[in-house]
Design an enzyme around this catalytic site. Structure first.
Site, PDB file in Angstrom:
ATOM      1  N   LYS A 171      -7.156  -4.898  -2.991  1.00 46.92           N
ATOM      2  CA  LYS A 171      -7.939  -5.415  -1.863  1.00 46.92           C
ATOM      3  C   LYS A 171      -8.818  -4.320  -1.297  1.00 46.92           C
ATOM      4  O   LYS A 171      -8.538  -3.131  -1.481  1.00 46.92           O
ATOM      5  CB  LYS A 171      -6.995  -5.958  -0.793  1.00 46.92           C
TER       6      LYS A 171
ATOM      7  N   ASP B 121       0.788  -1.241   0.000  1.00 42.29           N
ATOM      8  CA  ASP B 121       0.000   0.000   0.000  1.00 42.29           C
ATOM      9  C   ASP B 121       0.825   1.299   0.000  1.00 42.29           C
ATOM     10  O   ASP B 121       0.526   2.232   0.764  1.00 42.29           O
ATOM     11  CB  ASP B 121      -0.962   0.019   1.203  1.00 42.29           C
TER      12      ASP B 121
ATOM     13  N   CYS C 297      -1.981  -2.832   7.562  1.00 42.96           N
ATOM     14  CA  CYS C 297      -1.851  -3.755   6.433  1.00 42.96           C
ATOM     15  C   CYS C 297      -0.553  -4.557   6.465  1.00 42.96           C
ATOM     16  O   CYS C 297      -0.545  -5.727   6.077  1.00 42.96           O
ATOM     17  CB  CYS C 297      -2.055  -3.007   5.128  1.00 42.96           C
TER      18      CYS C 297
END
Ligand code: VGL
Ligand code: ZN
Length: 211
Positions: free
Chosen positions: A110, A12, A155
């Site tokens: 996601k 990310d 994450c």
């Protein structure tokens, strides 16, 4: 470290998690040059990209009267409510412009199901709905993940825990990550890594191992 059974998982590294973004992580942009350097040393590089539908249930804005960083009970369990971020197709959802994505072999998106958040690269936040990454890595003979990116306590943490749960070795390169740190989440992450056998290293220690 160029072993075929190793991958670098870059989590990310997107505009919304960098200064100026909707869910900015302090120093989020600082990991970019280090990750670029690391990715040149791995045989295999995989990226994740937080990729939410508009009006995603993890956004505080869809829950009347609720504020970002408050907790909510969603059908799959407790969920922190976030500012709107990483909405599909927006600039905030794009990778940081300086992130070198050329060698990425796979990009796992996601968080696209409107009713469920997904921190981990492997499972959504019900911790049962797979993204498919586990199967992809297993089919390719990957045994060990080196994990970097944003955010350490969400994450990166969930991806490392799930990697262990699936039987992979997991190594978090801590100086190539930055955290959000809300409600004690950084301390919980340190404890979880220890408990789950996630190795935490610095990039300079890795350099020495490789030398
Ligand atoms: C993340 C909160 C919400 C992360 C993503 O990338 O760590 N955190 N969505
Ligand atoms: Zn998100």
């Amino acid at each position: 470290m160029s072993r075929d059974a190793d991958i670098l998982l870059v989590v990310d590294v997107q505009n919304d998690f960098c200064p100026g973004g909707a869910l900015a992580v302090a120093g989020g942009n600082q990991v970019v040059p280090l990750i670029n350097r690391l990715s040149g040393r791995f045989a295999h590089v995989v990226l994740t990209q937080d990729w939410h539908s508009p009006k995603h249930q993890s956004f505080a804005s869809v829950h009347p009267g609720r504020q970002p960083f408050e907790m909510a009970e969603l059908p799959y369990g407790a969920q922190i409510l976030w500012p709107d971020h990483c909405v599909q197709g927006t600039r905030g959802a794009e990778f940081h412009a300086d992130l070198d994505t050329r060698r990425a072999e796979l990009v796992v998106r996601k968080g696209f199901r409107p009713s469920i958040d997904s921190y981990s690269a492997f499972f959504e936040n019900d911790r049962r709905t797979p993204t498919g990454l586990g199967g992809a890595l297993r089919e390719r003979g990957v045994r060990r993940l080196f994990i970097v990116g944003l955010a350490t306590d969400f994450c990166v943490r969930y991806s490392a825990e799930d990697a262990r749960r699936l039987g992979f070795d997991a190594v978090v390169i801590e100086d190539a990550c930055r955290g959000i740190d809300t409600g004690g989440s950084m301390a919980a992450t340190t404890a979880s890594f220890r408990q789950n056998g996630v190795r935490v290293v610095t990039s300079s220690a890795l350099d020495q191992e490789a030398a």
